[in-house]
Design a protein around this motif. Sequence first.
Motif, mmCIF file in Angstrom:
data_model
loop_
_atom_site.group_PDB
_atom_site.id
_atom_site.type_symbol
_atom_site.label_atom_id
_atom_site.label_comp_id
_atom_site.label_asym_id
_atom_site.label_seq_id
_atom_site.Cartn_x
_atom_site.Cartn_y
_atom_site.Cartn_z
ATOM 1 N N UNK A 87 30.378 35.362 30.378
ATOM 2 C CA UNK A 87 31.570 35.556 31.201
ATOM 3 C C UNK A 87 32.669 36.246 30.401
ATOM 4 N N UNK A 88 32.870 35.792 29.183
ATOM 5 C CA UNK A 88 33.906 36.391 28.338
ATOM 6 C C UNK A 88 33.583 37.847 28.020
ATOM 7 N N UNK A 89 32.294 38.147 27.840
ATOM 8 C CA UNK A 89 31.888 39.528 27.552
ATOM 9 C C UNK A 89 32.236 40.452 28.711
ATOM 10 N N UNK A 90 31.997 39.993 29.947
ATOM 11 C CA UNK A 90 32.283 40.856 31.091
ATOM 12 C C UNK A 90 33.785 40.960 31.307
ATOM 13 N N UNK A 91 34.527 39.883 31.038
ATOM 14 C CA UNK A 91 35.983 39.954 31.143
ATOM 15 C C UNK A 91 36.534 40.996 30.172
ATOM 16 N N UNK A 92 35.987 41.005 28.964
ATOM 17 C CA UNK A 92 36.424 41.978 27.963
ATOM 18 C C UNK A 92 36.090 43.398 28.405
ATOM 19 N N UNK A 93 34.875 43.590 28.936
ATOM 20 C CA UNK A 93 34.453 44.914 29.389
ATOM 21 C C UNK A 93 35.328 45.405 30.542
ATOM 22 N N UNK A 94 35.648 44.505 31.461
ATOM 23 C CA UNK A 94 36.508 44.873 32.594
ATOM 24 C C UNK A 94 37.897 45.262 32.092
ATOM 25 N N UNK A 95 38.440 44.468 31.165
ATOM 26 C CA UNK A 95 39.779 44.745 30.640
ATOM 27 C C UNK A 95 39.829 46.086 29.919
ATOM 28 N N UNK A 96 38.797 46.392 29.144
ATOM 29 C CA UNK A 96 38.759 47.666 28.415
ATOM 30 C C UNK A 96 38.636 48.843 29.382
ATOM 31 N N UNK A 97 37.817 48.671 30.419
ATOM 32 C CA UNK A 97 37.668 49.733 31.418
ATOM 33 C C UNK A 97 38.965 49.939 32.182
ATOM 34 N N UNK A 98 39.619 48.839 32.519
ATOM 35 C CA UNK A 98 40.890 48.923 33.246
ATOM 36 C C UNK A 98 41.934 49.668 32.419
ATOM 37 N N UNK A 99 41.953 49.394 31.126
ATOM 38 C CA UNK A 99 42.911 50.062 30.250
ATOM 39 C C UNK A 99 42.698 51.574 30.258
ATOM 40 N N UNK A 100 41.444 51.992 30.295
ATOM 41 C CA UNK A 100 41.145 53.419 30.349
ATOM 42 C C UNK A 100 41.605 54.030 31.670
ATOM 43 N N UNK A 101 41.669 53.208 32.709
ATOM 44 C CA UNK A 101 42.144 53.674 34.014
ATOM 45 C C UNK A 101 43.654 53.529 34.168
ATOM 46 N N UNK A 102 44.320 53.110 33.082
ATOM 47 C CA UNK A 102 45.768 52.960 33.119
ATOM 48 C C UNK A 102 46.248 51.650 33.696
ATOM 49 N N UNK A 103 45.383 50.630 33.710
ATOM 50 C CA UNK A 103 45.758 49.310 34.210
ATOM 51 C C UNK A 103 45.591 48.279 33.101
ATOM 52 N N UNK A 104 46.070 47.071 33.367
ATOM 53 C CA UNK A 104 45.799 45.973 32.452
ATOM 54 C C UNK A 104 44.982 44.912 33.192
ATOM 55 N N UNK A 105 44.549 43.898 32.435
ATOM 56 C CA UNK A 105 43.718 42.862 33.029
ATOM 57 C C UNK A 105 44.402 42.130 34.165
ATOM 58 N N UNK A 106 45.705 41.930 34.049
ATOM 59 C CA UNK A 106 46.452 41.230 35.098
ATOM 60 C C UNK A 106 46.404 42.000 36.413
ATOM 61 N N UNK A 107 46.463 43.337 36.309
ATOM 62 C CA UNK A 107 46.416 44.171 37.517
ATOM 63 C C UNK A 107 45.065 44.072 38.195
ATOM 64 N N UNK A 108 44.005 44.012 37.404
ATOM 65 C CA UNK A 108 42.659 43.876 37.982
ATOM 66 C C UNK A 108 42.544 42.561 38.729
ATOM 67 N N UNK A 109 43.051 41.488 38.111
ATOM 68 C CA UNK A 109 43.000 40.178 38.773
ATOM 69 C C UNK A 109 43.811 40.207 40.062
ATOM 70 N N UNK A 110 44.998 40.771 40.009
ATOM 71 C CA UNK A 110 45.848 40.854 41.198
ATOM 72 C C UNK A 110 45.154 41.651 42.291
ATOM 73 N N UNK A 111 44.463 42.717 41.907
ATOM 74 C CA UNK A 111 43.757 43.528 42.891
ATOM 75 C C UNK A 111 42.604 42.771 43.534
ATOM 76 N N UNK A 112 42.023 41.838 42.787
ATOM 77 C CA UNK A 112 40.918 41.062 43.358
ATOM 78 C C UNK A 112 41.398 40.186 44.511
ATOM 79 N N UNK A 113 42.653 39.780 44.466
ATOM 80 C CA UNK A 113 43.218 38.985 45.561
ATOM 81 C C UNK A 113 43.357 39.815 46.829
ATOM 82 N N UNK A 114 43.407 41.133 46.660
ATOM 83 C CA UNK A 114 43.592 42.058 47.786
ATOM 84 C C UNK A 114 42.303 42.816 48.103
#
Length: 218
Positions: A87-114
């Motif tokens: 789980x931690x590995x995928x969280x890290x991968x998502x956060x790194x990918x999000x950063x490349x897209x100009x987002x942070x991990x918090x934004x990805x989580x917020x987007x999941x609510x929507x």
Amino acid sequence: MDIDDIIKSRRSIRAFLEKDVSPVIVKECLDAAIWAPSATNQQPWEFIIVGGNELKNISEIVTNNFPSRMQEGDSFPEIPEENQKRQEEIFTAVAEAAQKDGMDGAAVFQNSLCFFSAPAAVFFVSYSGCDTQCLLSIGAAVENFLLSAHSKGLGTCWLGIPLVCADDIANYLNLPKTKQLIAAVAVGYPDKSKEINNFKRPRTPAEELSKWIGFRKE
């Protein structure tokens, strides 16, 4: 693609194009879902398909109610160490990918609510008090839906986060007390330019997770 290619290339999509999904295609995917195996052939599933402003309203309900619902109970129970590591590995991968897209991990989580701003969402519904056999049946139907959608060029994300607010969503959908929401899936066309949709997702080899009994070694 053959079935193995479809299975292995399917992935959770977290960025969608601003493009509507045809109800005809969604119906075809649901037709695949109902052919999943179910305990004693109960077929314990129903579907609610939501799009447009109605989905935006549900997203707003989830965003507003999520903090208080989280405080009401342990929605994320403790898991074994080996599973937590994955789980931690995928969280890290998502956060790194999000950063490349100009987002942070918090934004990805917020987007999941929507529902990641997908144009549609499918809610899988069953009867209240759905037991383990029923839940497994629904899970099989969800997987059929995901694979069918992927084979047709759609992207999906099976989301657990919004169902922390399942009661709130059920009230909005006027779901009777005899029914309950089991799963939610965001549906749309994937934005293939986004790194969040392209990072590698590791899988532990089956041979490391398997115990064979009664077979000769090859």
